[in-house]
Every structure is written in structure tokens, then in C-alpha cells.
Design an enzyme around this catalytic site. Structure first.
Site, mmCIF file in Angstrom:
data_model
loop_
_atom_site.group_PDB
_atom_site.id
_atom_site.type_symbol
_atom_site.label_atom_id
_atom_site.label_comp_id
_atom_site.label_asym_id
_atom_site.label_seq_id
_atom_site.Cartn_x
_atom_site.Cartn_y
_atom_site.Cartn_z
ATOM 1 N N ARG A 36 0.926 -1.072 -0.068
ATOM 2 C CA ARG A 36 -0.188 -0.126 0.183
ATOM 3 C C ARG A 36 0.791 1.273 -0.008
ATOM 4 O O ARG A 36 0.351 2.181 -0.263
ATOM 5 C CB ARG A 36 -0.908 -0.222 1.216
ATOM 6 C CG ARG A 36 -0.313 0.498 2.652
ATOM 7 C CD ARG A 36 -1.339 0.133 3.799
ATOM 8 N NE ARG A 36 -0.595 0.229 4.986
ATOM 9 C CZ ARG A 36 -1.091 0.104 6.087
ATOM 10 N NH1 ARG A 36 -2.496 -0.203 6.121
ATOM 11 N NH2 ARG A 36 -0.430 0.262 7.292
ATOM 12 N N ASP A 310 6.967 -9.311 11.911
ATOM 13 C CA ASP A 310 6.466 -8.511 12.661
ATOM 14 C C ASP A 310 4.933 -8.707 13.266
ATOM 15 O O ASP A 310 4.544 -8.885 14.302
ATOM 16 C CB ASP A 310 6.527 -7.134 12.677
ATOM 17 C CG ASP A 310 8.020 -6.588 12.697
ATOM 18 O OD1 ASP A 310 8.894 -7.277 12.767
ATOM 19 O OD2 ASP A 310 8.000 -5.303 12.470
ATOM 20 N N HIS A 443 45.045 -11.794 13.381
ATOM 21 C CA HIS A 443 45.654 -10.623 13.980
ATOM 22 C C HIS A 443 45.960 -9.738 13.209
ATOM 23 O O HIS A 443 46.638 -9.984 12.079
ATOM 24 C CB HIS A 443 46.923 -11.114 14.969
ATOM 25 C CG HIS A 443 47.295 -10.033 15.622
ATOM 26 N ND1 HIS A 443 46.813 -9.715 16.832
ATOM 27 C CD2 HIS A 443 48.687 -9.605 15.433
ATOM 28 C CE1 HIS A 443 47.796 -8.895 17.523
ATOM 29 N NE2 HIS A 443 48.964 -8.563 16.400
#
Length: 464
Positions: A36, A310, A443
Site C-alpha cells: 500500500r 512483525d 591478528h
């Protein structure tokens, strides 16, 4: 006009919906997607992406002020808020256009308009040009969520803002109140505080960033306070009195109410699912506190109807929605699908310092009855962190003492939102402490701290 019968219709084109559509198309389905507003949804247009663009601006601004530490000269350091916002909107626009391209590439038919589900297997799309009726055996609802508004604390876009207003601010706040210290609240507090707003954060729980490990929350709070933020925990904003150019907040802490004036308030008190007006309940879908109830495969209990992201509940994270989208498309295609486990989903917060975590907190692991081993390593013990001028931070790991399983990892400091992925992969591969200890970390890197934190849990730490 394209034929209106599809194998799969997805409602909502956010990170859940558009990914479900792409995966469905990859698997040979005829797919339609209904949106939308904006392709990419809230995450891409009004959430994750534009906030990161703004936070990057504030991070660079912060570094410019530290130029002297790095042997550099920067005078007259300033910012242009409109230009910061313009960059943020440009980033969102570029990506939203990219989603349109992906839909075309995957032959997904896009319908711009409001969707409703008038009956099982049917989607009605109301657009400016009229209404289109679509049908499909499988429908995925991915309509997302919106900001929760508390009575009396509603946003007006002038004095009281939601995240949307905060992303396109009408002005720079001088004295800012942020209600809620979850990821959204603390990110905006961090952004505006860095640019010079006098910032207060109010949190109803007993600590900021309440979903994080307590030790990480405490460390982050110390840093926020050092940066000039005022943090009020176990506090609640009871009312806001609005006047011209100012808001008086009534803040209750331990039964006492204090009235404090602000010129701007940002409300970030959680979200509610976009479940209304779709016709879900009429179809027999169960809705609990604005979220659709689903099983672990995102099935709603109504044949052929799924809910992801969600709208289907916590954790409210884009990457969870995307994975659910893929899982549901695989399921529909008859492929073997793996449910998304909430405890395997990392949370990332892009405040300064950054925060990232996956799995159980120390408290949760104990509560679940695990006998645990905990390791910690500070940024100050890492060569790369010191070289970067980012020596504030820590990494914490939680292991099952019996099996060596990595139960959780929690970090605060520079770039931890990228580092967390190492532990996520480790958990996915069911790693033990032994595997991690025998891994050779390059490292000088920040990632070496991940190694040291594991070593520390087993009394073998080298650089501390």
C-alpha cells in the site's frame, strides 16, 4: 491486465513479504505482491536502513571532534541536519528502487493498493484506479507493525514525534525526551545526543536496553551517561502538557512525580501489529494482542494462509521476517523447511557504542537450569581496538558447563553488530567451546576478542 489467478499472493512488501515473493518465484510459482505504500516496507524506507544512514553521519561527526587524538586537524566542525536527512532519504530511495527491480527480474506482479481478504484464497486490492480481485491457493500476510501510541502521549509531528518524524525532523531538538530505551529509542537518543541535543531517556523497566544481558546494559548505560545523556530507569511518563514550543513531561519515579520541560519528545514504546481491516478474524485467524497466532511454520490454522514477520510476533526483526518468508515459500513448494528459532536470531542496536547479542543472557541460562561457564574480554585488551581508538567495550560468552554448547554471546563496543555473526554461525553449526578455542582468529582484529572471551570462560585467557 495480468490474469488475476496466482499460486502465491503476498500482502506487504517489507523484508518478510518481498523475500517470500522472490523465493516463491525462484521455486517456479506465479507470484503477486500487494503493497500500500513503499516497496521494502518500514525497514527499508522508515526503519533499519535510513536510521543507520543517519547514525553513520553522527558517528563521523563524533570522530571529527576527536581528530586531535589521531594527529589530525579539523576546525569549524559542524553539521547540516537537512543534508544529513537528505542523505538518509537518498539511501532509502536507492534501495526501495532496487526492490522494484528485483520484483521485475523475478517476474513478480506488483499491485499497489490496500489489500483485504474477502474469503479464503481471495485477495481484494483497492487502488486509485479501482478494485482488483485476485485468487491464490496460498496467501502470506506480511503486513508488519507500526509504532505503539500510549494515551496522552500521542505524536503530533511537532512537539511529540514517532520514529517517522525523527527521521525527517522539522527542527533540531535542543532538549529532548526519549520515551523507551529499546533499540529504536536508544538509537535516536544516540543520534540526537551526538549532534548536541540535551537528551533524557526514560525507561519503565529497571534498566536500559532491557532485553540485553544485564552486564551489557550496565556497561552501555555508563557510556551513555559519559556522553551526557540523562538516563531515568524504573520511570514512567504519566502525561505530557503541550504548550507553544514546549512540552512539560510528568515523570514518575518511585512514587514521586517530577515535571520537566522539553522542546521535543520521541515516543518509542514498542509496536502493534497491522492486523486491522484485513478480514483476518472473519476467516477464523486467531489474533492475540495485535499479533497473528501461528505455529512454528507460520501457519495460521486457516488452510493456505500464513503470517510472517512483525505481524506474527517477536522478535520484531527484519532478518527474522526474511527467513520466515523463505521458509514459508519452501513449505508451500513441498521442500524441507526449517522453523526459525527465536533464540538463534541476533539482535543488533546501532547506538554508540554498538550492542549485539544472540542466544540466552546469563540470567536466562540460569533460569532455564543450565550449569554455566561465563567468559568476558574487554576491548582495552585488544590491539586493534586500541589502534582504532575504540577501547571501550566488552564481549561476553555463556556456555553450558556440561556439554560446552555456546548458549549465548553478548557484546558492546565498536563494530560488534558485524562481529556477532561469528557466534551465530557457530551456534548454527552446533559448535562447542573446543571448536572455538581451536579456531585461529586473524591478528590484529577485533574478532580476536571473541576467541579470548571463550578462553576466559575456561580459565585459559591469554591477554588479560
Amino acid at each position: 491486465m495480468a490474469a488475476s489467478n496466482f499460486d502465491l499472493i503476498v500482502i506487504g512488501a517489507g523484508p518478510g513479504g518481498y523475500v517470500a515473493a522472490i523465493r516463491g518465484a525462484q521455486l517456479g510459482m506465479k507470484v503477486a505482491i500487494v503493497e500500500r505504500e513503499n516497496l521494502g516496507g518500514i525497514c527499508l524506507n522508515w526503519g533499519c536502513i535510513p536510521t543507520k544512514a543517519m547514525l553513520r553521519s553522527s558517528e563521523v561527526f563524533h570522530l571529527m571532534h576527536r581528530a586531535k587524538e589521531f594527529g589530525l586537524k579539523a576546525t569549524g566542525v559542524d553539521y547540516d541536519l537537512d543534508a544529513v536527512v537528505k542523505r538518509s532519504r537518498g539511501v532509502a530511495g536507492q534501495l526501495s528502487g532496487g526492490i522494484g527491480h528485483l520484483m521485475k527480474k523475478n517476474k513478480v506482479t506488483v499491485f499497489m493498493g490496500d489489500a483485504t481478504l474477502p474469503a479464503k484464497g481471495k485477495v481484494s486490492v483497492k487502488a486509485d484506479k479501482g478494485t482488483e480481485e485476485l485468487t491464490a491457493k496460498n496467501i502470506v500476510v506480511a503486513t508488519g507493525a507500526r509504532a505503539r501510541e500510549l494515551p496522552g502521549l500521542e505524536a503530533d509531528g511537532d512537539l511529540v514525534w514517532t520514529y517517522r518524524h525523527a527521521l525527517q525532523p522539522p527542527r533540531m531538538p535542543k532538549k529532548l525526551l526519549v520515551i523507551g530505551s529499546g533499540a529504536i529509542g536508544i538509537e535516536f537518543a544516540s543520534f540526537y545526543n551526538t549532534l548536541g541535543a540535551d537528551t533524557t531517556v526514560v525507561e519503565v523497566m529497571d534498566r536500559v536496553l532491557p532485553v540485553e544481558d544485564a552486564e551489557i546494559s550496565a556497561f552501555a548505560k555508563k557510556q551513555f551517561v559519559k556522553q551526557g545523556m540523562k538516563i531515568m530507569e524504573k520511570s514512567m511518563v504519566k502525561q505530557l502538557d503541550r504548550a507553544k514550543g514546549k512540552v512539560t513531561a510528568h515523570i514518575e519515579t518511585g512514587g514521586k512525580v517530577e515535571k520537566i520541560d522539553f522542546d521535543t519528545v520521541i515516543s518509542a514504546v514498542g509496536i502493534v501489529g497491522n492486523v486491522e481491516g484485513l478480514g483476518l478474524e472473519e476467516l477464523g485467524v486467531k489474533i492475540d494482542r495485535s499479533h497473528v497466532v501461528t505455529d512454528e511454520y507460520c501457519r495460521t490454522g486457516v488452510d493456505g494462509l500464513y503470517a510472517i514477520g512483525d505481524i506474527a510476533g517477536a522478535p520484531w526483526l527484519a532478518h527474522k521476517a526474511s527467513h520466515e518468508g523463505v521458509m514459508v515459500a519452501d513449505l508451500i513448494a513441498g521442500k524441507h523447511a526449517h522453523p526459525v528459532k527465536p533464540e538463534s536470531i541476533a539482535g543488533c542496536t546501532y547506538c554508540h557504542p554498538q550492542i549485539a547479542s544472540v542466544g540466552y543472557t546469563e540470567a536466562k541460562a540460569k533460569e532455564l537450569g543450565y550449569d554455566i561457564k561465563v567468559g568476558r574480554f574487554p576491548f582495552i585488551g585488544n590491539g586493534k581496538a586500541i589502534a582504532l581508538g575504540e577501547s571501550e567495550g566488552m564481549i561476553k560468552t555463556v556456555f553450558d558447563a556440561k556439554t560446552g554448547e555456546l548458549l549465548g554471546a553478548h557484546m558492546v563496543g565498536a563494530e560488534v553488530t558485524e562481529l556477532i555473526q561469528g557466534y551465530i554461525v557457530g551456534r548454527q553449526l552446533e559448535t562447542t567451546e573446543e571448536d572455538l578455542m581451536n579456531t585461529v582468529f586473524p591478528h590484529p582484529t577485533l574478532s580476536e576478542m571473541m576467541h579470548e572471551s571463550v578462553l576466559d570462560a575456561y580459565g585459559r585467557v591469554i591477554h588479560m
